[in-house]
Structure formats: structure tokens, C-alpha cells
Design a protein around this motif. Structure first.
Motif: not given
Length: 276
Positions: A194-215
Motif C-alpha cells: 500500500k502506497v499509504s501513510g507516507m506524509l506522517t513519516e515525513a516532517d509534518w510541517k515542512s515536507w516537500k513532494p520530492e521528499d517522497f520520490t526516492p521511496y
């Protein structure tokens, strides 16, 4: 093919039962019911969802089944049952009357024993799920991945799905060990992700879309387009960008996929996996 959110939760907030929701999480410290979700799904072009357990009780399973029975957009339920119980097969026989019950989950990430899933009685329970045609959602942290790989290898005919990419440390951008173990797990064709739950594993306040690309690159390449599915993790996603933020990240990543690939990711894979 309808678009399916393969992972979301409902609850009537209970401060004792839901003690994992701490004071940093005030936005989700309340009730979340189907009426709260329906308009969100409609605004985001999602046709249906799978409700997943958040409490370890059969009461939770019955609660979710009641929600599904009263709300046709809830296409399936992933409940909880004691996989180590002596009367497990009797319980599974009972649950077969509910067509919307598709599978089960245990909150493995919270077990003190990291090898809990390899305990003989737990594995006996997994064998029973296979016998009754139920799926199993794997909820773990990265350090559990090697044990999940052993579990998947031991039951090649059981349908497993990994929740939330196993919660990689996106905030730290530390992925070497996680990537190695994801690649090993994905070699088992009975395991989906499941491609899910990613945003809460990043910095809640200052994530950027590109933070998730490698994963995302890792899981799409490892599992392939036929074994990945979209999940919002609503309402937990409200902690870090909400449904709209989740859709922004995933739409941005999936924009390069073909129409056929998008259909698989956004709905067909979940429909086939859960037999919706």
C-alpha cells in the motif's frame, strides 16, 4: 474501473483505548465516521474505500462491518481476530457470513517481541486465514521487514499486503537498510504494497513532494505496477497535509504512468487483492 482508497479508518474516539493519539495529534482526537469521509472521497474523485482496524478487538471488527453495511461506498473491511486463539477457526467460520470482511490485521509494530509474527501459534493462525480465503495486512516498522520476509516465504499462497511501505524514515531521508529489506520482501509474489501513510513519516510541517520520490521509486520498481495500491490513511493523514496533500504527492508521482498503469494503481489492484 472505480478508484479505491485501500486504507482508511473509522473510530468513535475513546481516550483510554486510543491512547496512541497524543496531545500533538489534537486534529484527530475526535470521532471519524463515514459521513465525515464521503464528501472527502467525492472531492478527490475516489469511488470507494477499505476500512481498516485500529483497535485489537472483535468489537472493532463488528463496528467496521456495521459501518460498511450502512454505507455502500465502504467496499471492504480489514478487521481483527485473535490469530493465536484456540477457537480461531470457529471465529473465522462465524465471520464468513459477512461478505464485506476481506481480511485481518494485527498491530505487529507495537508488539515487544519483534519476531511475534514468527511465533508458531501466530503462524498457525496465518495458515487458517489462507484456508478461509482472507487477506492479511502487515503493519510494521522497517526493523521488522526481515521477519515479514520469512513470514511471506513460509506461506506462498497467502495474500499479504504491506501497509505504509513499512513506515520508512522519510523525515531523515535514511533509506539504505529499508530499501534492501523491501527488495527482499518484494521478491515474494504473494506480497503487495500500500502506497499509504507516507506524509506522517515525513516532517509534518515542512515536507516537500520530492521528499517522497526516492521511496516511491523503490516500491514501484520492487513490487511492480500490479502489486501497488493507493491508500490515504485518513484520518491519520490529517496530521501532515490531509487528504489533499496525500493526493498532491501521489498524483504528482503517478502523472508519468500510462492510463492502464494508473487504472491498476488507483483501483484495479485493490479490487483484485481484496475481492471487492
Amino acid at each position: 474501473m472505480p478508484k479505491i482508497d485501500a486504507h482508511q479508518h473509522f473510530w468513535i474516539f475513546d481516550p483510554v483505548r486510543d491512547s496512541w493519539i497524543n496531545d500533538e495529534m489534537l486534529v484527530i482526537k475526535r470521532d471519524f465516521l463515514p459521513a465525515d469521509l464521503l464528501s472527502v472521497l467525492q472531492q478527490n474523485g475516489i469511488d470507494g474505500c477499505v476500512a481498516v482496524q485500529a483497535d485489537q478487538s472483535e468489537k472493532e471488527t463488528q463496528f467496521l462491518l456495521e459501518m460498511a453495511a450502512a454505507n455502500p461506498f465502504v467496499k471492504g473491511v480489514v478487521g481483527w481476530v485473535d490469530l493465536k486463539a484456540d477457537n480461531l477457526e470457529e471465529r473465522l467460520e462465524y465471520f464468513k457470513q459477512f461478505d464485506q470482511l476481506k481480511g485481518f490485521r494485527h498491530i505487529l509494530q507495537s508488539e515487544p517481541d519483534k519476531q511475534y509474527m514468527l511465533q508458531p501459534r501466530f503462524q498457525k493462525g496465518i495458515a487458517s486465514l489462507q484456508k478461509y480465503g482472507y487477506t492479511y495486512d502487515i503493519l510494521i516498522y522497517p526493523e521488522h521487514l526481515p521477519y515479514a520476509e520469512l513470514l511471506a516465504g513460509g506461506f506462498p499462497d497467502q495474500k499479504f499486503v504491506l501497509d505504509h511501505l513499512a513506515k520508512p524514515p522519510i523525515k531523515d531521508q535514511n533509506m539504505h537498510s529499508w530499501q534492501k529489506d523491501i527488495l527482499a520482501l518484494a521478491k515474494h509474489p504473494n506480497v503487495h504494497c500500500k502506497v499509504s501513510g507516507m506524509l506522517t513519516e515525513a516532517d509534518w510541517k515542512s515536507w516537500k513532494p520530492e521528499d517522497f520520490t526516492p521511496y516511491l521509486d523503490v516500491v514501484f520498481n520492487a513490487f511492480g505496477i500490479n502489486r501497488v495500491m493507493f491508500g490515504s490513511d485518513w484520518p491519520v493523514c490529517l496530521l501532515a497535509g490531509g487528504y489533499e496533500g496525500t493526493m498532491q504527492v501521489i498524483n504528482n508521482y503517478c502523472s508519468g504512468l500510462s492510463a492502464t498503469e494508473q487504472e491498476l494503481f488507483w483501483g484495479k489492484n485493490a479490487t483484485l487483492f481484496y475481492n471487492l
